[in-house]
Scaffold this motif. Structure first.
Motif, mmCIF file in Angstrom:
data_model
loop_
_atom_site.group_PDB
_atom_site.id
_atom_site.type_symbol
_atom_site.label_atom_id
_atom_site.label_comp_id
_atom_site.label_asym_id
_atom_site.label_seq_id
_atom_site.Cartn_x
_atom_site.Cartn_y
_atom_site.Cartn_z
ATOM 1 N N LEU A 187 0.851 -1.192 0.000
ATOM 2 C CA LEU A 187 0.000 0.000 0.000
ATOM 3 C C LEU A 187 0.883 1.237 0.000
ATOM 4 O O LEU A 187 1.832 1.332 0.773
ATOM 5 C CB LEU A 187 -0.899 -0.003 1.240
ATOM 6 N N TYR A 188 0.564 2.166 -0.898
ATOM 7 C CA TYR A 188 1.285 3.436 -0.959
ATOM 8 C C TYR A 188 0.353 4.553 -0.490
ATOM 9 O O TYR A 188 -0.700 4.779 -1.095
ATOM 10 C CB TYR A 188 1.741 3.735 -2.385
ATOM 11 N N LEU A 189 0.745 5.232 0.572
ATOM 12 C CA LEU A 189 0.007 6.387 1.049
ATOM 13 C C LEU A 189 0.761 7.627 0.596
ATOM 14 O O LEU A 189 1.892 7.877 1.032
ATOM 15 C CB LEU A 189 -0.113 6.361 2.571
ATOM 16 N N LYS A 190 0.154 8.391 -0.303
ATOM 17 C CA LYS A 190 0.822 9.568 -0.859
ATOM 18 C C LYS A 190 0.511 10.768 0.023
ATOM 19 O O LYS A 190 -0.641 11.192 0.143
ATOM 20 C CB LYS A 190 0.358 9.810 -2.297
ATOM 21 N N VAL A 191 1.552 11.332 0.633
ATOM 22 C CA VAL A 191 1.416 12.419 1.603
ATOM 23 C C VAL A 191 1.983 13.697 1.003
ATOM 24 O O VAL A 191 3.063 13.692 0.394
ATOM 25 C CB VAL A 191 2.156 12.082 2.910
ATOM 26 N N ALA A 209 7.277 -1.104 15.212
ATOM 27 C CA ALA A 209 6.833 -2.073 16.220
ATOM 28 C C ALA A 209 5.871 -3.117 15.647
ATOM 29 O O ALA A 209 5.510 -4.063 16.349
ATOM 30 C CB ALA A 209 6.165 -1.333 17.383
ATOM 31 N N ILE A 210 5.458 -2.944 14.407
ATOM 32 C CA ILE A 210 4.514 -3.891 13.791
ATOM 33 C C ILE A 210 5.302 -5.039 13.162
ATOM 34 O O ILE A 210 6.096 -4.825 12.245
ATOM 35 C CB ILE A 210 3.654 -3.186 12.720
ATOM 36 N N PRO A 211 5.103 -6.276 13.623
ATOM 37 C CA PRO A 211 5.861 -7.419 13.093
ATOM 38 C C PRO A 211 5.617 -7.637 11.599
ATOM 39 O O PRO A 211 4.506 -7.431 11.106
ATOM 40 C CB PRO A 211 5.323 -8.601 13.912
ATOM 41 N N GLU A 212 6.663 -8.007 10.879
ATOM 42 C CA GLU A 212 6.637 -8.395 9.462
ATOM 43 C C GLU A 212 6.304 -7.238 8.517
ATOM 44 O O GLU A 212 6.037 -7.465 7.335
ATOM 45 C CB GLU A 212 5.644 -9.539 9.216
ATOM 46 N N LEU A 213 6.326 -6.020 9.010
ATOM 47 C CA LEU A 213 6.043 -4.877 8.144
ATOM 48 C C LEU A 213 7.327 -4.407 7.468
ATOM 49 O O LEU A 213 8.354 -4.221 8.103
ATOM 50 C CB LEU A 213 5.448 -3.719 8.947
ATOM 51 N N ASP A 214 7.250 -4.217 6.163
ATOM 52 C CA ASP A 214 8.348 -3.639 5.387
ATOM 53 C C ASP A 214 7.973 -2.189 5.101
ATOM 54 O O ASP A 214 6.986 -1.912 4.424
ATOM 55 C CB ASP A 214 8.524 -4.417 4.080
ATOM 56 N N LEU A 215 8.754 -1.253 5.617
ATOM 57 C CA LEU A 215 8.435 0.168 5.559
ATOM 58 C C LEU A 215 9.440 0.898 4.680
ATOM 59 O O LEU A 215 10.646 0.634 4.739
ATOM 60 C CB LEU A 215 8.463 0.763 6.972
ATOM 61 N N GLY A 216 8.936 1.814 3.851
ATOM 62 C CA GLY A 216 9.835 2.615 3.020
ATOM 63 C C GLY A 216 9.237 3.974 2.718
ATOM 64 O O GLY A 216 8.025 4.176 2.835
ATOM 65 N N TYR A 217 10.111 4.914 2.336
ATOM 66 C CA TYR A 217 9.672 6.258 1.977
ATOM 67 C C TYR A 217 10.294 6.613 0.626
ATOM 68 O O TYR A 217 11.424 6.237 0.329
ATOM 69 C CB TYR A 217 10.127 7.297 3.005
ATOM 70 N N CYS A 218 9.559 7.369 -0.180
ATOM 71 C CA CYS A 218 10.091 7.825 -1.460
ATOM 72 C C CYS A 218 9.588 9.238 -1.728
ATOM 73 O O CYS A 218 8.371 9.475 -1.759
ATOM 74 C CB CYS A 218 9.669 6.892 -2.593
ATOM 75 N N ILE A 219 10.525 10.180 -1.877
ATOM 76 C CA ILE A 219 10.162 11.559 -2.175
ATOM 77 C C ILE A 219 10.044 11.712 -3.680
ATOM 78 O O ILE A 219 10.933 11.331 -4.427
ATOM 79 C CB ILE A 219 11.224 12.530 -1.637
ATOM 80 N N ARG A 220 8.925 12.284 -4.141
ATOM 81 C CA ARG A 220 8.745 12.490 -5.577
ATOM 82 C C ARG A 220 7.809 13.660 -5.830
ATOM 83 O O ARG A 220 6.706 13.730 -5.307
ATOM 84 C CB ARG A 220 8.202 11.225 -6.249
ATOM 85 N N ASN A 221 8.272 14.608 -6.618
ATOM 86 C CA ASN A 221 7.439 15.702 -7.131
ATOM 87 C C ASN A 221 6.587 16.393 -6.066
ATOM 88 O O ASN A 221 5.401 16.640 -6.262
ATOM 89 C CB ASN A 221 6.532 15.172 -8.240
ATOM 90 N N GLY A 222 7.205 16.688 -4.933
ATOM 91 C CA GLY A 222 6.492 17.411 -3.892
ATOM 92 C C GLY A 222 5.713 16.540 -2.935
ATOM 93 O O GLY A 222 5.118 17.039 -1.976
ATOM 94 N N ASP A 223 5.678 15.227 -3.178
ATOM 95 C CA ASP A 223 4.992 14.286 -2.299
ATOM 96 C C ASP A 223 6.002 13.402 -1.592
ATOM 97 O O ASP A 223 7.172 13.323 -1.982
ATOM 98 C CB ASP A 223 4.062 13.350 -3.104
ATOM 99 N N ARG A 227 5.468 3.714 1.861
ATOM 100 C CA ARG A 227 5.218 2.369 1.336
ATOM 101 C C ARG A 227 5.110 1.370 2.481
ATOM 102 O O ARG A 227 6.026 1.227 3.288
ATOM 103 C CB ARG A 227 6.328 1.931 0.388
ATOM 104 N N LEU A 228 3.973 0.703 2.555
ATOM 105 C CA LEU A 228 3.727 -0.307 3.581
ATOM 106 C C LEU A 228 3.548 -1.648 2.886
ATOM 107 O O LEU A 228 2.669 -1.803 2.038
ATOM 108 C CB LEU A 228 2.466 0.042 4.382
ATOM 109 N N ALA A 229 4.368 -2.623 3.228
ATOM 110 C CA ALA A 229 4.295 -3.930 2.580
ATOM 111 C C ALA A 229 4.399 -5.030 3.625
ATOM 112 O O ALA A 229 5.071 -4.874 4.656
ATOM 113 C CB ALA A 229 5.404 -4.085 1.543
#
Length: 416
Positions: A187-191, A209-223, A227-229
């Motif tokens: 799931l991508y939450l665009k902020v 703290a959430i088990p098995e969560l893969d977390l990432g961030y990506c800066i693009r065009n002002g957003d 990324r939650l996987a």
């Protein structure tokens, strides 16, 4: 499932062409819960055989793009056939497609083009509705004699041909091969309106703290894309954390950018937008009209860079500019109201600022901008922003802030 990409084309290595295919494929596969594990770029020519060989020894699926055309350096098809020791044969269905394709254009099929109809025996032809070169699929059993178990797909290089083939021919097969243990949700939450460091401060400890969560961030065009996987329960729990902390800053959860959201909102409401831009030089109008269907909601846009243009085309009083300066709340309001009045739209956005690197003062430094928003109900709002930096970055961030101001007003949430 282990998936690798092999992109061919000397122009990619020289930087003459940006490799947008790899980014797009990566996003599509991530949404399936199948992340790409490696990406390789090689020039045109025989080296493609080495790249496919190496990838097929590691991966369950190898996706190869490019090198399927009619020229003598398009060797992907022949290199793969040689690697798997497969004879080439003329394919009648591809010949028919080529004849029909060129007949519509009033041209004969050249001998060079017919080369694209040579198909390795045992491979599956993937139809190309938007070009001449078919894609090819090599089932895993064709590589079994080499001790591999890799499904190999050869896809055309042009994005207009690759993307439909990926969606119609490759992704359905990948879904069939997924087992329960491979399936993940992404799931991508665009902020927007919040910096990456502020997002990290707001949510990262809870997310970690959430088990098995893969977390990432990506800066693009002002957003910033958060990324939650992971397994469905982990992604759901993480999404709840982000929504609670950043709620009204989330523009979309389906990767739509803010201008797409704006066009959809206006379309659903049957409302129209107009723009009056100075320092952004038409960037807001350009972003809106880049969205399919914008003609239903956008009718007027002015670029009034000079003060005289603001006065003549938008009706901004010269004495207002002389008293407060072109970069001021008063002028931003007058520009928006003038655009609303002359266009008959439901909303009008205006921007007036100092993009730099020259033109700033101690009171109004480079990067200062006023954004105005006028509405048909008689209300006008104005907001001051400060975005120092390069001119292109200033234009991007200013247009992003203006569109977010409109989004928030339409949704009835407070302006940041």
């Amino acid at each position: 499932m282990n998936v690798e990409l092999v992109n061919t084309g000397t122009e990619l290595l020289l930087g003459d062409t940006i490799n947008t295919n790899a980014a797009w494929i990566g996003q599509r596969l991530a949404a399936l819960g199948v992340p790409v594990t490696r990406q390789t770029i090689v020039p045109d020519g025989a080296v493609i055989r080495v790249a496919i060989c190496e990838a097929a020894q590691r991966a369950d699926v190898v996706l190869v793009s490019g090198g399927l055309g009619p020229t003598n350096d398009d060797l992907t098809r022949e290199s793969t056939a040689a690697l798997l020791d497969l004879d080439m044969e003329m394919n009648a269905s591809v010949i028919k497609h080529l004849e029909e394709y060129f007949a519509k254009r009033g041209k004969p099929v050249s001998d060079a083009t017919k080369r694209q109809a040579m198909v390795p025996r045992g491979s599956v032809v993937l139809p190309n509705a938007f070009g001449t070169a078919p894609g090819l699929y090599f089932p895993a059993e064709l590589s079994a004699t080499l001790g591999w178990n890799a499904h190999i797909f050869l896809l055309p290089g042009p994005p207009r041909e690759l993307k439909p083939m990926m969606e119609s021919e490759v992704e359905p097969r990948l879904r069939q091969w997924l087992v329960d243990g491979d399936s993940r949700r992404v799931l991508y939450l665009k902020v927007t309106g919040v910096g990456e460091s502020d997002i990290v401060e707001a949510v990262e400890k809870q997310l970690e703290a959430i088990p098995e969560l893969d977390l990432g961030y990506c800066i693009r065009n002002g957003d910033v894309d958060v990324r939650l996987a992971g397994p469905q329960p982990a992604v759901d729990a993480a999404a709840a954390v982000v929504r609670k902390a950043l709620g009204d800053c989330i523009v979309s959860e389906d990767r739509r950018i803010i201008e797409e959201v704006i066009v959809q909102l206006l379309t659903e409401r049957g409302e129209w937008l107009a723009t009056a831009e100075s320092c952004t030089g038409g960037t807001i109008a350009n972003r809106i009209t880049d969205v399919s269907g914008a003609s239903r909601i956008f009718g007027h846009g002015w670029v009034t860079y000079a003060n005289e243009a603001k006065h003549r085309h938008l009706g901004v009083p010269m004495e207002l500019i002389e008293t407060h300066g072109a970069v001021s709340e008063e002028v931003a309001r007058a520009m928006a109201e003038g655009a609303l009045r002359h266009s008959g739209a439901d909303y009008a956005l205006s921007v007036t600022g100092i993009a730099g690197p020259t033109g700033g003062t101690p009171e109004k430094p480079v990067g200062t901008v006023w954004i105005g928003l006028a509405a048909k109900n008689g209300e006008t709002w104005a907001q001051k922003k400060f975005s120092p930096g390069s001119r292109d970055r200033f234009k991007l961030l200013t247009s992003q802030a203006a569109l977010d101001m409109l989004r928030r007003r339409m949704l009835g949430i407070g302006v940041r």
